[in-house]
Design an enzyme around this catalytic site. Sequence first.
Site, PDB file in Angstrom:
ATOM      1  N   GLY A 180     -19.951  71.861   4.245  1.00 59.67           N
ATOM      2  CA  GLY A 180     -19.825  72.174   2.764  1.00 59.67           C
ATOM      3  C   GLY A 180     -20.225  72.910   2.133  1.00 59.67           C
ATOM      4  O   GLY A 180     -19.428  73.629   1.721  1.00 59.67           O
ATOM      5  N   GLY A 182     -21.148  76.943   3.203  1.00 61.17           N
ATOM      6  CA  GLY A 182     -20.353  78.118   4.010  1.00 61.17           C
ATOM      7  C   GLY A 182     -19.253  78.464   2.327  1.00 61.17           C
ATOM      8  O   GLY A 182     -18.474  78.321   2.062  1.00 61.17           O
ATOM      9  N   CYS A 185     -16.169  78.554   3.406  1.00 58.50           N
ATOM     10  CA  CYS A 185     -15.900  76.651   4.373  1.00 58.50           C
ATOM     11  C   CYS A 185     -15.133  76.087   2.844  1.00 58.50           C
ATOM     12  O   CYS A 185     -15.440  76.050   1.387  1.00 58.50           O
ATOM     13  CB  CYS A 185     -16.817  75.392   3.995  1.00 58.50           C
ATOM     14  SG  CYS A 185     -16.995  74.660   3.494  1.00 58.50           S
TER      15      CYS A 185
HETATM   16  P1  5GP Z   1     -22.220  81.379   5.515  1.00 55.51           P
HETATM   17  O1  5GP Z   1     -23.311  82.113   5.599  1.00 55.51           O
HETATM   18  O2  5GP Z   1     -20.601  82.217   5.135  1.00 55.51           O
HETATM   19  O3  5GP Z   1     -22.447  80.169   3.804  1.00 55.51           O
HETATM   20  O4  5GP Z   1     -21.541  79.716   6.026  1.00 55.51           O
HETATM   21  C1  5GP Z   1     -20.997  79.875   7.780  1.00 55.51           C
HETATM   22  C2  5GP Z   1     -20.882  78.621   8.111  1.00 55.51           C
HETATM   23  O5  5GP Z   1     -20.129  78.061   7.813  1.00 55.51           O
HETATM   24  C3  5GP Z   1     -20.944  78.771   9.980  1.00 55.51           C
HETATM   25  O6  5GP Z   1     -21.604  79.149  10.021  1.00 55.51           O
HETATM   26  C4  5GP Z   1     -19.809  77.671   9.878  1.00 55.51           C
HETATM   27  O7  5GP Z   1     -20.589  76.258  10.370  1.00 55.51           O
HETATM   28  C5  5GP Z   1     -19.361  77.389   8.244  1.00 55.51           C
HETATM   29  N1  5GP Z   1     -17.971  77.381   8.960  1.00 55.51           N
HETATM   30  C6  5GP Z   1     -17.263  78.500   8.463  1.00 55.51           C
HETATM   31  N2  5GP Z   1     -15.750  78.503   9.533  1.00 55.51           N
HETATM   32  C7  5GP Z   1     -15.591  77.393   8.364  1.00 55.51           C
HETATM   33  C8  5GP Z   1     -14.364  76.021   8.075  1.00 55.51           C
HETATM   34  O8  5GP Z   1     -13.938  76.706   8.026  1.00 55.51           O
HETATM   35  N3  5GP Z   1     -15.027  75.623   7.286  1.00 55.51           N
HETATM   36  C9  5GP Z   1     -15.567  74.908   7.533  1.00 55.51           C
HETATM   37  N4  5GP Z   1     -16.069  73.491   6.717  1.00 55.51           N
HETATM   38  N5  5GP Z   1     -17.344  75.327   7.530  1.00 55.51           N
HETATM   39  C10 5GP Z   1     -16.627  76.166   8.229  1.00 55.51           C
END
Ligand code: 5GP
Length: 346
Positions: A180, A182, A185
């Site tokens: 949750g 991301g 996300c």
């Molecule tokens: P960020 O560094 O951009 O905050 O988070 C990256 C992480 O978000 C990714 O490694 C993956 O675990 C998660 N993530 C990527 N795409 C999605 C998505 O479409 N839905 C969700 N729930 N998580 C995602």
Amino acid sequence: MHIEQTLKLDYQDVLIRPKRSALPSRAEVDIRREFVFKHSGHRYQGIPILASNMDTVGTIEMAAALSPLGLSVALHKHYDIDALVDFFTRREDAGMHFYSMGITRADHDKFERVLGRAGAAIKNVCIDVANGYSENFVRFVESFRRDHPALTVMAGNIVTGEMTEELVLSGADIVKVGIGPGSVCTTRVTTGVGYPQLSAVIECADAAHGLGGLICADGGCTVPGDIAKAFGGGADFVMLGGMFAGHDECAGESVERDGKRYLRFYGMSSETAMKKHAGGMALYRAAEGKEVLIEHKGPVAATVQQILGGVRSACTYVGARRLKELTKRTTFVRVRSQANDVFDRE
Ligand code: 5GP
């Protein structure tokens, strides 16, 4: 129904308290880490920050740019077999990067075919699903470990100590933590499910370390200070999506708006990703990711320098000569009560 009453925190709910330090300069801080993985027995040496296996960020170009700097990439799952074999067999530094896969029959068969041709050039595998709590997932990790005792396995995602223990005992060397948080996300808003990321990191690190396992904090870092907080909370590795998005090394469409260049960045379960890779959204599911435009940031090396400068400086503020000492020397100060804005409602 049950309500968990103990306070759970995100990165933005805390700061790291400065401590007396004998370190004269941040240049003296060593932010490389060395680990021997519990199951594979491999020795890892490097800066434990990874680009996420999202199709815009976990690219071969990103791997080429990050490896000379000591960082790793989890390659995204959508490269074809020839491209993966080529990557792992031709690059001398391939051993520091991760092959990524899900747990379907097709994922398994593709991996076996790549492994059949690339052999020992593949050292690390990231097995990840949106919900690491499914029994199928744990069974898959167990059987993967039985079949591949020499591979280093990172598995996730989960957010609690008991599931971390189960995955370490099932064969994971590194457990990937985060549901949750991301940047693209939308799980928290779409489903109501999630866990504040700093608390997840602290609790899962404690559980993993008790068994000789490691964790990777995945998602929710938006500034270098968040990465320092993840390491301070006990993360062994940190995975970044959004902070590595928008660079020259990223894949994906670029867009001009008002004379500025932007790159599309989207969640791997967003409608954009589903259309691109699965021919559209299945009727029974809702998107759990969104698309954003990220202003073009140029070469990733400059961002890496900013990140590493921030982490080094955090170590200096608390007197940690090595990144390894940061957790021991970290005291978090709460800076606000848990607000309602733990998720982005846009
Ligand atoms: P960020 O560094 O951009 O905050 O988070 C990256 C992480 O978000 C990714 O490694 C993956 O675990 C998660 N993530 C990527 N795409 C999605 C998505 O479409 N839905 C969700 N729930 N998580 C995602």
